[in-house]
Design an enzyme around this catalytic site. Structure first.
Site, PDB file in Angstrom:
ATOM      1  N   SER A 158      30.224  12.191   3.463  1.00  0.00           N
ATOM      2  CA  SER A 158      30.510  12.341   4.880  1.00  0.00           C
ATOM      3  C   SER A 158      30.353  13.789   5.332  1.00  0.00           C
ATOM      4  O   SER A 158      30.026  14.059   6.475  1.00  0.00           O
ATOM      5  CB  SER A 158      31.928  11.857   5.170  1.00  0.00           C
ATOM      6  OG  SER A 158      32.806  12.407   4.201  1.00  0.00           O
ATOM      7  N   ASN A 205      26.007  14.232  -4.820  1.00  0.00           N
ATOM      8  CA  ASN A 205      25.662  13.087  -3.981  1.00  0.00           C
ATOM      9  C   ASN A 205      25.196  13.671  -2.665  1.00  0.00           C
ATOM     10  O   ASN A 205      25.913  14.449  -2.059  1.00  0.00           O
ATOM     11  CB  ASN A 205      26.890  12.214  -3.715  1.00  0.00           C
ATOM     12  CG  ASN A 205      27.504  11.675  -4.993  1.00  0.00           C
ATOM     13  OD1 ASN A 205      26.800  11.412  -5.958  1.00  0.00           O
ATOM     14  ND2 ASN A 205      28.802  11.531  -5.002  1.00  0.00           N
ATOM     15  N   ASN A 241      39.096  20.129  -7.116  1.00  0.00           N
ATOM     16  CA  ASN A 241      39.018  19.070  -6.114  1.00  0.00           C
ATOM     17  C   ASN A 241      40.403  18.685  -5.611  1.00  0.00           C
ATOM     18  O   ASN A 241      41.316  18.463  -6.409  1.00  0.00           O
ATOM     19  CB  ASN A 241      38.326  17.846  -6.748  1.00  0.00           C
ATOM     20  CG  ASN A 241      37.835  16.856  -5.715  1.00  0.00           C
ATOM     21  OD1 ASN A 241      38.421  16.724  -4.638  1.00  0.00           O
ATOM     22  ND2 ASN A 241      36.760  16.168  -6.034  1.00  0.00           N
ATOM     23  N   ASP A 242      40.558  18.634  -4.292  1.00  0.00           N
ATOM     24  CA  ASP A 242      41.857  18.262  -3.715  1.00  0.00           C
ATOM     25  C   ASP A 242      42.117  16.755  -3.823  1.00  0.00           C
ATOM     26  O   ASP A 242      43.236  16.301  -3.643  1.00  0.00           O
ATOM     27  CB  ASP A 242      41.924  18.703  -2.250  1.00  0.00           C
ATOM     28  CG  ASP A 242      41.823  20.225  -2.117  1.00  0.00           C
ATOM     29  OD1 ASP A 242      42.592  20.927  -2.789  1.00  0.00           O
ATOM     30  OD2 ASP A 242      40.958  20.711  -1.370  1.00  0.00           O
ATOM     31  N   HIS A 273      28.158  19.742   4.320  1.00  0.00           N
ATOM     32  CA  HIS A 273      28.213  21.082   3.717  1.00  0.00           C
ATOM     33  C   HIS A 273      27.669  21.002   2.281  1.00  0.00           C
ATOM     34  O   HIS A 273      28.117  20.172   1.499  1.00  0.00           O
ATOM     35  CB  HIS A 273      29.659  21.605   3.718  1.00  0.00           C
ATOM     36  CG  HIS A 273      29.727  23.075   3.447  1.00  0.00           C
ATOM     37  ND1 HIS A 273      30.165  23.992   4.364  1.00  0.00           N
ATOM     38  CD2 HIS A 273      29.353  23.799   2.359  1.00  0.00           C
ATOM     39  CE1 HIS A 273      30.076  25.210   3.849  1.00  0.00           C
ATOM     40  NE2 HIS A 273      29.579  25.113   2.629  1.00  0.00           N
ATOM     41  N   GLN A 329      29.700  18.251  -7.412  1.00  0.00           N
ATOM     42  CA  GLN A 329      30.992  18.060  -8.044  1.00  0.00           C
ATOM     43  C   GLN A 329      30.891  18.159  -9.559  1.00  0.00           C
ATOM     44  O   GLN A 329      29.806  18.031 -10.128  1.00  0.00           O
ATOM     45  CB  GLN A 329      31.552  16.683  -7.670  1.00  0.00           C
ATOM     46  CG  GLN A 329      31.788  16.524  -6.173  1.00  0.00           C
ATOM     47  CD  GLN A 329      32.338  15.143  -5.854  1.00  0.00           C
ATOM     48  OE1 GLN A 329      33.452  14.806  -6.264  1.00  0.00           O
ATOM     49  NE2 GLN A 329      31.563  14.337  -5.161  1.00  0.00           N
ATOM     50  N   GLU A 356      19.471  -6.389 -11.062  1.00  0.00           N
ATOM     51  CA  GLU A 356      20.170  -5.130 -11.363  1.00  0.00           C
ATOM     52  C   GLU A 356      21.669  -5.338 -11.572  1.00  0.00           C
ATOM     53  O   GLU A 356      22.236  -4.901 -12.574  1.00  0.00           O
ATOM     54  CB  GLU A 356      19.945  -4.113 -10.231  1.00  0.00           C
ATOM     55  CG  GLU A 356      18.485  -3.666 -10.069  1.00  0.00           C
ATOM     56  CD  GLU A 356      17.668  -4.606  -9.194  1.00  0.00           C
ATOM     57  OE1 GLU A 356      18.260  -5.536  -8.604  1.00  0.00           O
ATOM     58  OE2 GLU A 356      16.428  -4.415  -9.096  1.00  0.00           O
ATOM     59  N   GLY A 403      27.261   7.915   0.460  1.00  0.00           N
ATOM     60  CA  GLY A 403      28.685   8.045   0.744  1.00  0.00           C
ATOM     61  C   GLY A 403      29.204   9.437   1.015  1.00  0.00           C
ATOM     62  O   GLY A 403      30.403   9.682   0.940  1.00  0.00           O
ATOM     63  N   LYS A 443      16.983   0.814  -1.630  1.00  0.00           N
ATOM     64  CA  LYS A 443      16.685  -0.062  -2.759  1.00  0.00           C
ATOM     65  C   LYS A 443      17.943  -0.914  -2.946  1.00  0.00           C
ATOM     66  O   LYS A 443      19.016  -0.397  -3.277  1.00  0.00           O
ATOM     67  CB  LYS A 443      16.417   0.780  -4.012  1.00  0.00           C
ATOM     68  CG  LYS A 443      16.634   0.074  -5.339  1.00  0.00           C
ATOM     69  CD  LYS A 443      15.535  -0.883  -5.664  1.00  0.00           C
ATOM     70  CE  LYS A 443      15.785  -1.610  -6.984  1.00  0.00           C
ATOM     71  NZ  LYS A 443      14.953  -2.798  -7.141  1.00  0.00           N
ATOM     72  N   HIS A 497      27.204  20.842  -1.284  1.00  0.00           N
ATOM     73  CA  HIS A 497      28.140  20.934  -2.407  1.00  0.00           C
ATOM     74  C   HIS A 497      27.865  19.856  -3.439  1.00  0.00           C
ATOM     75  O   HIS A 497      27.253  18.838  -3.150  1.00  0.00           O
ATOM     76  CB  HIS A 497      29.582  20.786  -1.920  1.00  0.00           C
ATOM     77  CG  HIS A 497      29.925  19.391  -1.461  1.00  0.00           C
ATOM     78  ND1 HIS A 497      29.502  18.877  -0.259  1.00  0.00           N
ATOM     79  CD2 HIS A 497      30.630  18.401  -2.058  1.00  0.00           C
ATOM     80  CE1 HIS A 497      29.948  17.632  -0.124  1.00  0.00           C
ATOM     81  NE2 HIS A 497      30.626  17.312  -1.210  1.00  0.00           N
ATOM     82  N   HIS A 544      22.142  16.010 -17.057  1.00  0.00           N
ATOM     83  CA  HIS A 544      22.437  15.339 -18.317  1.00  0.00           C
ATOM     84  C   HIS A 544      22.458  16.381 -19.429  1.00  0.00           C
ATOM     85  O   HIS A 544      21.416  16.764 -19.957  1.00  0.00           O
ATOM     86  CB  HIS A 544      21.409  14.236 -18.600  1.00  0.00           C
ATOM     87  CG  HIS A 544      21.660  13.010 -17.766  1.00  0.00           C
ATOM     88  ND1 HIS A 544      20.956  11.846 -17.911  1.00  0.00           N
ATOM     89  CD2 HIS A 544      22.569  12.781 -16.779  1.00  0.00           C
ATOM     90  CE1 HIS A 544      21.420  10.944 -17.040  1.00  0.00           C
ATOM     91  NE2 HIS A 544      22.387  11.503 -16.343  1.00  0.00           N
ATOM     92  N   CYS A 595      35.625  21.910   8.764  1.00  0.00           N
ATOM     93  CA  CYS A 595      35.051  21.621   7.442  1.00  0.00           C
ATOM     94  C   CYS A 595      35.917  22.209   6.331  1.00  0.00           C
ATOM     95  O   CYS A 595      36.253  23.383   6.350  1.00  0.00           O
ATOM     96  CB  CYS A 595      33.629  22.188   7.366  1.00  0.00           C
ATOM     97  SG  CYS A 595      32.924  22.096   5.711  1.00  0.00           S
ATOM     98  N   CYS A 619      33.829  25.121   4.397  1.00  0.00           N
ATOM     99  CA  CYS A 619      33.375  26.365   5.023  1.00  0.00           C
ATOM    100  C   CYS A 619      34.312  27.523   4.657  1.00  0.00           C
ATOM    101  O   CYS A 619      35.506  27.320   4.441  1.00  0.00           O
ATOM    102  CB  CYS A 619      33.287  26.205   6.545  1.00  0.00           C
ATOM    103  SG  CYS A 619      31.716  25.481   7.098  1.00  0.00           S
ATOM    104  N   ARG A 621       0.831  -1.206   0.000  1.00  0.00           N
ATOM    105  CA  ARG A 621       0.000   0.000   0.000  1.00  0.00           C
ATOM    106  C   ARG A 621       0.866   1.257   0.000  1.00  0.00           C
ATOM    107  O   ARG A 621       1.996   1.235   0.454  1.00  0.00           O
ATOM    108  CB  ARG A 621      -0.903  -0.001   1.232  1.00  0.00           C
ATOM    109  CG  ARG A 621      -2.138  -0.850   1.019  1.00  0.00           C
ATOM    110  CD  ARG A 621      -3.087  -0.698   2.170  1.00  0.00           C
ATOM    111  NE  ARG A 621      -3.392  -2.008   2.725  1.00  0.00           N
ATOM    112  CZ  ARG A 621      -2.931  -2.435   3.868  1.00  0.00           C
ATOM    113  NH1 ARG A 621      -2.162  -1.675   4.609  1.00  0.00           N
ATOM    114  NH2 ARG A 621      -3.248  -3.632   4.311  1.00  0.00           N
ATOM    115  N   HIS A 636      27.184  26.035   6.354  1.00  0.00           N
ATOM    116  CA  HIS A 636      27.417  24.601   6.519  1.00  0.00           C
ATOM    117  C   HIS A 636      26.106  23.817   6.664  1.00  0.00           C
ATOM    118  O   HIS A 636      25.997  22.666   6.239  1.00  0.00           O
ATOM    119  CB  HIS A 636      28.300  24.388   7.750  1.00  0.00           C
ATOM    120  CG  HIS A 636      28.771  22.979   7.930  1.00  0.00           C
ATOM    121  ND1 HIS A 636      29.864  22.483   7.250  1.00  0.00           N
ATOM    122  CD2 HIS A 636      28.289  21.965   8.694  1.00  0.00           C
ATOM    123  CE1 HIS A 636      30.036  21.208   7.609  1.00  0.00           C
ATOM    124  NE2 HIS A 636      29.098  20.867   8.476  1.00  0.00           N
TER     125      HIS A 636
HETATM  126 ZN    ZN Z   1      19.209  11.493 -18.700  1.00  0.00          ZN
HETATM  127 ZN    ZN Z   2      31.136  23.536   6.044  1.00  0.00          ZN
END
Ligand code: ZN
Ligand code: ZN
Length: 349
Positions: free
Chosen positions: A162, A154, A76-77, A165, A169, A317, A160, A311, A167, A282, A51, A54, A30, A114
């Site tokens: 952590s 993400n 990106n570091d 803040h 990519q 899959e 994943g 899921k 952001h 996209h 952070c 920040c 349901r 943050h």
């Molecule tokens: Zn698409």
């Molecule tokens: Zn921050």
């Protein structure tokens, strides 16, 4: 027409991926009754000394963030691809081949705060972010060694992340990411054969049915597609065909910002929790090919089916490569439609 409570075993064709999605929803399953997750995450402070994102803080690489006020982009570091990737690689055995992983990886901070999230940003601030994404796509895409600019976010521990803040990519690469490569091929073929844009026909079909349209303004639309693979998977798109953000007007970007916000607010309101997702823009590859049949859109793939219930990707899959969904897109769209587009944390929600 099949009502949402009826048991259904049905294959639905995913026209952009050109694959079947199996919908196996049952009578017992349901619609979610609006149960609240027991644990809500502790409130975060506006600034965190440790952070990396920040304002004014020193990052892993040693660089210090400026005292930024809105959107902030930096290299990106910990890049997965880089301009200084080794050019000389050991040749692999037999038929195998390799290539230097060259490209540019950047981080885009959405806000100096943050404890902010994309869903809670004002529409104007989301529009400013869209303008930054556009600049990045144009700047990086213009480079001869960059064939694709993947912009994504993400969000949440379960995917994943952590650091909360806000952001996203950018991976600007010499190759085109597989799903976009496939969409480009499929869209080009459709355009050549039928003289129409495939995504426009998807929009037309969604509007004709109407049950899965979550939001619409004059130039943007949000829907949970007929062929959704994840329970709450949604698309946000301009109504006019643009291969990327590059050709969209400021007005269209404002409409798109409002549309995106409406969706992300509903996501958070669903369980009154910061809703985890993978969001990806996209946009057409920047490989110099003709992409006139390509229609830019934002895909949101939330991994949760219920609070704290992922899921799981398993036999169909991972083993087989096609998704098996145990929820009906119409039922999930109805759930989201019933929710307010005012964020639950907003002062007057
Ligand atoms: Zn698409
Ligand atoms: Zn921050």
């Amino acid at each position: 027409m099949v009502s949402s409570g009826v048991a259904a075993w049905e294959q639905r064709w995913h026209p952009l991926r050109e694959e079947w999605v199996v919908v196996a929803a049952h009578r017992q399953d349901r619609p979610w009754q609006g149960e609240r997750a027991e644990i809500s995450p502790p409130p975060l402070p506006e600034y965190v000394e440790s952070c990396y994102f920040c304002p004014r803080n020193v990052r892993v690489g040693g660089a210090r963030n400026p005292d930024y006020q809105s959107v902030f982009v930096f290299d990106n570091d910990h890049p997965c691809v880089g301009t200084d990737a080794p050019r000389e690689l050991e040749a692999p055995a037999g038929i195998y081949r390799n290539s230097p992983a060259t490209g540019v990886a950047r981080v885009v901070c959405y806000s100096p705060k943050h404890n902010m999230t994309l869903a809670e940003l004002e529409v104007d601030d989301i529009a400013a972010l869209l303008a930054t994404w556009r600049e990045q796509y144009v700047e990086l895409g213009a480079r001869s060694n960059i064939n694709h600019v993947l912009i994504f976010e993400n969000k949440g521990d379960v995917v994943g992340v952590s650091n909360p803040h806000p952001h996203g990519q950018i991976y600007a690469t010499n190759f085109v990411f597989k799903i976009i490569e496939n969409e480009a091929v499929v869209s080009r073929r459709y355009y050549r054969e039928k003289g129409r844009v495939l995504f426009q026909d998807v929009l037309k079909s969604e509007l004709q049915d109407g049950r899965r349209i979550l939001f619409e303004n004059s130039s943007a639309i949000v829907f949970l597609p007929y062929f959704a693979r994840y329970a709450y998977e949604c698309y946000v798109a301009p109504k006019e065909t643009h291969a990327s953000l590059a050709t969209m007007t400021a007005g269209e970007r404002d409409d798109l910002a409002a549309a995106l916000k409406s969706l992300l607010v509903r996501y958070d309101n669903l369980w009154r929790l910061p809703f985890p997702y993978v969001l990806a823009l996209h946009q057409a590859p920047t490989d110099g090919a003709d992409h006139s049949g390509f229609h830019f859109h934002i895909e949101c793939h939330p991994p949760l089916r219920k609070p704290h219930l992922l899921k799981y990707l398993a036999g169909p899959e991972i083993g087989g490569g096609n998704f098996l969904s145990d929820t009906r897109p119409e039922a999930k769209a109805a759930e989201l439609l019933a929710l307010s587009t005012v964020h639950y944390k907003a002062p007057h929600a």
